[in-house]
Motif scaffolding. Structure first.
Motif, PDB file in Angstrom:
ATOM      1  N   GLU A  24       0.839  -1.188   0.000  1.00 53.35           N
ATOM      2  CA  GLU A  24       0.000   0.000   0.000  1.00 53.35           C
ATOM      3  C   GLU A  24       0.879   1.244   0.000  1.00 53.35           C
ATOM      4  O   GLU A  24       2.021   1.211   0.441  1.00 53.35           O
ATOM      5  CB  GLU A  24      -0.962   0.031   1.194  1.00 53.35           C
ATOM      6  CG  GLU A  24      -0.307   0.215   2.529  1.00 53.35           C
ATOM      7  CD  GLU A  24      -1.288   0.237   3.696  1.00 53.35           C
ATOM      8  OE1 GLU A  24      -2.415  -0.241   3.555  1.00 53.35           O
ATOM      9  OE2 GLU A  24      -0.888   0.751   4.752  1.00 53.35           O
ATOM     10  N   ARG A  25       0.311   2.304  -0.530  1.00 54.35           N
ATOM     11  CA  ARG A  25       0.947   3.613  -0.457  1.00 54.35           C
ATOM     12  C   ARG A  25      -0.026   4.537   0.261  1.00 54.35           C
ATOM     13  O   ARG A  25      -1.240   4.423   0.075  1.00 54.35           O
ATOM     14  CB  ARG A  25       1.280   4.130  -1.864  1.00 54.35           C
ATOM     15  CG  ARG A  25       2.426   3.333  -2.487  1.00 54.35           C
ATOM     16  CD  ARG A  25       2.746   3.733  -3.899  1.00 54.35           C
ATOM     17  NE  ARG A  25       3.097   5.144  -4.031  1.00 54.35           N
ATOM     18  CZ  ARG A  25       3.217   5.752  -5.221  1.00 54.35           C
ATOM     19  NH1 ARG A  25       3.036   5.068  -6.348  1.00 54.35           N
ATOM     20  NH2 ARG A  25       3.521   7.026  -5.280  1.00 54.35           N
ATOM     21  N   ARG A  26       0.529   5.423   1.115  1.00 52.68           N
ATOM     22  CA  ARG A  26      -0.289   6.323   1.932  1.00 52.68           C
ATOM     23  C   ARG A  26      -0.001   7.785   1.567  1.00 52.68           C
ATOM     24  O   ARG A  26       1.144   8.151   1.313  1.00 52.68           O
ATOM     25  CB  ARG A  26       0.005   6.102   3.423  1.00 52.68           C
ATOM     26  CG  ARG A  26      -0.480   4.769   3.938  1.00 52.68           C
ATOM     27  CD  ARG A  26      -0.238   4.626   5.440  1.00 52.68           C
ATOM     28  NE  ARG A  26       1.161   4.731   5.815  1.00 52.68           N
ATOM     29  CZ  ARG A  26       2.048   3.739   5.718  1.00 52.68           C
ATOM     30  NH1 ARG A  26       1.672   2.563   5.249  1.00 52.68           N
ATOM     31  NH2 ARG A  26       3.300   3.914   6.086  1.00 52.68           N
ATOM     32  N   PRO A  79      11.895   0.763   2.905  1.00 53.51           N
ATOM     33  CA  PRO A  79      11.025   1.732   2.252  1.00 53.51           C
ATOM     34  C   PRO A  79      10.216   1.090   1.133  1.00 53.51           C
ATOM     35  O   PRO A  79      10.543   0.015   0.646  1.00 53.51           O
ATOM     36  CB  PRO A  79      12.016   2.766   1.698  1.00 53.51           C
ATOM     37  CG  PRO A  79      13.289   2.010   1.531  1.00 53.51           C
ATOM     38  CD  PRO A  79      13.294   0.952   2.601  1.00 53.51           C
ATOM     39  N   GLY A  80       9.146   1.786   0.754  1.00 52.98           N
ATOM     40  CA  GLY A  80       8.346   1.352  -0.383  1.00 52.98           C
ATOM     41  C   GLY A  80       6.991   0.816  -0.003  1.00 52.98           C
ATOM     42  O   GLY A  80       6.601   0.805   1.162  1.00 52.98           O
ATOM     43  N   GLY A 128      -8.917  16.090  12.106  1.00 51.71           N
ATOM     44  CA  GLY A 128      -8.238  16.944  11.136  1.00 51.71           C
ATOM     45  C   GLY A 128      -7.261  16.175  10.262  1.00 51.71           C
ATOM     46  O   GLY A 128      -6.855  16.652   9.215  1.00 51.71           O
ATOM     47  N   LEU A 129      -6.894  14.965  10.692  1.00 56.83           N
ATOM     48  CA  LEU A 129      -6.016  14.122   9.881  1.00 56.83           C
ATOM     49  C   LEU A 129      -6.863  13.416   8.828  1.00 56.83           C
ATOM     50  O   LEU A 129      -7.847  12.749   9.152  1.00 56.83           O
ATOM     51  CB  LEU A 129      -5.299  13.082  10.753  1.00 56.83           C
ATOM     52  CG  LEU A 129      -4.459  12.030  10.009  1.00 56.83           C
ATOM     53  CD1 LEU A 129      -3.360  12.687   9.178  1.00 56.83           C
ATOM     54  CD2 LEU A 129      -3.880  11.026  10.990  1.00 56.83           C
ATOM     55  N   VAL A 130      -6.474  13.577   7.574  1.00 52.45           N
ATOM     56  CA  VAL A 130      -7.125  12.899   6.454  1.00 52.45           C
ATOM     57  C   VAL A 130      -6.025  12.148   5.718  1.00 52.45           C
ATOM     58  O   VAL A 130      -5.106  12.745   5.165  1.00 52.45           O
ATOM     59  CB  VAL A 130      -7.840  13.894   5.519  1.00 52.45           C
ATOM     60  CG1 VAL A 130      -8.554  13.134   4.397  1.00 52.45           C
ATOM     61  CG2 VAL A 130      -8.827  14.763   6.296  1.00 52.45           C
ATOM     62  N   LEU A 131      -6.128  10.827   5.760  1.00 54.32           N
ATOM     63  CA  LEU A 131      -5.083   9.953   5.241  1.00 54.32           C
ATOM     64  C   LEU A 131      -5.699   9.006   4.218  1.00 54.32           C
ATOM     65  O   LEU A 131      -6.706   8.355   4.497  1.00 54.32           O
ATOM     66  CB  LEU A 131      -4.492   9.163   6.412  1.00 54.32           C
ATOM     67  CG  LEU A 131      -3.252   8.333   6.205  1.00 54.32           C
ATOM     68  CD1 LEU A 131      -2.076   9.205   5.771  1.00 54.32           C
ATOM     69  CD2 LEU A 131      -2.904   7.614   7.499  1.00 54.32           C
ATOM     70  N   GLU A 154       3.027  12.261  -0.084  1.00 58.53           N
ATOM     71  CA  GLU A 154       3.100  10.821   0.153  1.00 58.53           C
ATOM     72  C   GLU A 154       3.806  10.567   1.478  1.00 58.53           C
ATOM     73  O   GLU A 154       4.861  11.130   1.746  1.00 58.53           O
ATOM     74  CB  GLU A 154       3.828  10.089  -0.972  1.00 58.53           C
ATOM     75  CG  GLU A 154       3.850   8.586  -0.745  1.00 58.53           C
ATOM     76  CD  GLU A 154       4.156   7.765  -1.979  1.00 58.53           C
ATOM     77  OE1 GLU A 154       4.171   6.522  -1.855  1.00 58.53           O
ATOM     78  OE2 GLU A 154       4.376   8.357  -3.061  1.00 58.53           O
ATOM     79  N   VAL A 155       3.205   9.707   2.308  1.00 58.11           N
ATOM     80  CA  VAL A 155       3.780   9.379   3.620  1.00 58.11           C
ATOM     81  C   VAL A 155       3.966   7.875   3.782  1.00 58.11           C
ATOM     82  O   VAL A 155       4.046   7.370   4.900  1.00 58.11           O
ATOM     83  CB  VAL A 155       2.928   9.972   4.773  1.00 58.11           C
ATOM     84  CG1 VAL A 155       3.016  11.492   4.774  1.00 58.11           C
ATOM     85  CG2 VAL A 155       1.480   9.502   4.703  1.00 58.11           C
ATOM     86  N   THR A 156       4.066   7.174   2.672  1.00 53.92           N
ATOM     87  CA  THR A 156       4.249   5.721   2.710  1.00 53.92           C
ATOM     88  C   THR A 156       5.429   5.336   3.587  1.00 53.92           C
ATOM     89  O   THR A 156       5.346   4.387   4.366  1.00 53.92           O
ATOM     90  CB  THR A 156       4.446   5.168   1.284  1.00 53.92           C
ATOM     91  OG1 THR A 156       3.276   5.471   0.513  1.00 53.92           O
ATOM     92  CG2 THR A 156       4.681   3.667   1.294  1.00 53.92           C
ATOM     93  N   ASP A 157       6.522   6.067   3.480  1.00 49.63           N
ATOM     94  CA  ASP A 157       7.729   5.729   4.225  1.00 49.63           C
ATOM     95  C   ASP A 157       7.846   6.462   5.558  1.00 49.63           C
ATOM     96  O   ASP A 157       8.877   6.376   6.223  1.00 49.63           O
ATOM     97  CB  ASP A 157       8.971   6.014   3.367  1.00 49.63           C
ATOM     98  CG  ASP A 157       9.037   5.097   2.156  1.00 49.63           C
ATOM     99  OD1 ASP A 157       8.535   3.953   2.240  1.00 49.63           O
ATOM    100  OD2 ASP A 157       9.583   5.521   1.121  1.00 49.63           O
TER     101      ASP A 157
END
Length: 188
Positions: A24-26, A79-80, A128-131, A154-157
């Motif tokens: 997954e990627r966030r 990472p990744g 307030g956090l939308v992810l 992007e916050v995947t890592d």
């Protein structure tokens, strides 16, 4: 060798008989999605069982249905998009109630399905956090994914934006983290 989170360091992640590789990627979003774009809405209550890699989830759909499951996540320290191994077990109400009596840290959110993303809008100190998350079946899909324009960063890592870490996060910490990405949510 295991890292602090219980994940395998430097090892190839391979699915097992019950577990599969989670890819997954966030992404951070500045705001919740427009309701006109939402295909499904779920109210999610996650209980992270203290001292374990287990998450107990109650997901209530807008149509009145409810999904109860126990999840184990074995993260990898690399990472990744490959996050590690994930195993889900679906539960009856009685099984859920029994496990819900165990000590846990609780995280509540509303998940909006906005294909190709699942967008989580958090409650409580994380308001307030939308992810957003995008899930993939192959490495190639994950690598070639182009996030929609509403994805701010992007916050995947960035391990701070994983459920296991967010459940322990204070409001001041969240606001500081979001400021690093130039996001300033409204005060609750």
């Amino acid at each position: 060798m295991m890292d602090k989170a219980g994940g395998a360091q430097g090892q190839t992640v391979r699915p097992g008989k019950y577990a599969h590789v989670e890819r997954e990627r966030r992404f951070l979003l500045a705001e919740a999605p427009a309701l006109s774009a939402v295909t499904v809405t779920r109210m999610i209550n996650d209980r992270y069982l203290v001292g374990t890699r287990l998450r107990l989830r109650r997901a209530e759909r807008s149509d009145g249905g409810c999904e109860l499951k126990l999840t184990q996540k074995v993260p990898v320290a690399r990472p990744g998009a490959v996050q590690g191994l994930i195993t889900n077990t679906y539960l009856s109400s009685a099984e859920y109630d029994l496990l819900a009596s165990l000590p846990a840290a609780v995280l509540s959110k509303t998940r909006f399905s906005v294909p190709p993303l699942g967008v989580d809008v958090f409650d409580g100190p994380l308001q307030g956090l939308v992810l957003a998350e995008a899930e993939f079946t192959t490495d190639e899909e994950a690598q070639s994914f182009v996030p929609p324009p509403e994805c701010v960063a992007e916050v995947t890592d960035d391990a701070r934006f994983t459920g296991g870490r967010l459940v322990e996060t204070s409001r001041p910490d969240l606001l500081r983290w979001l400021a690093e990405y130039r996001l300033r949510p409204a005060t609750p």
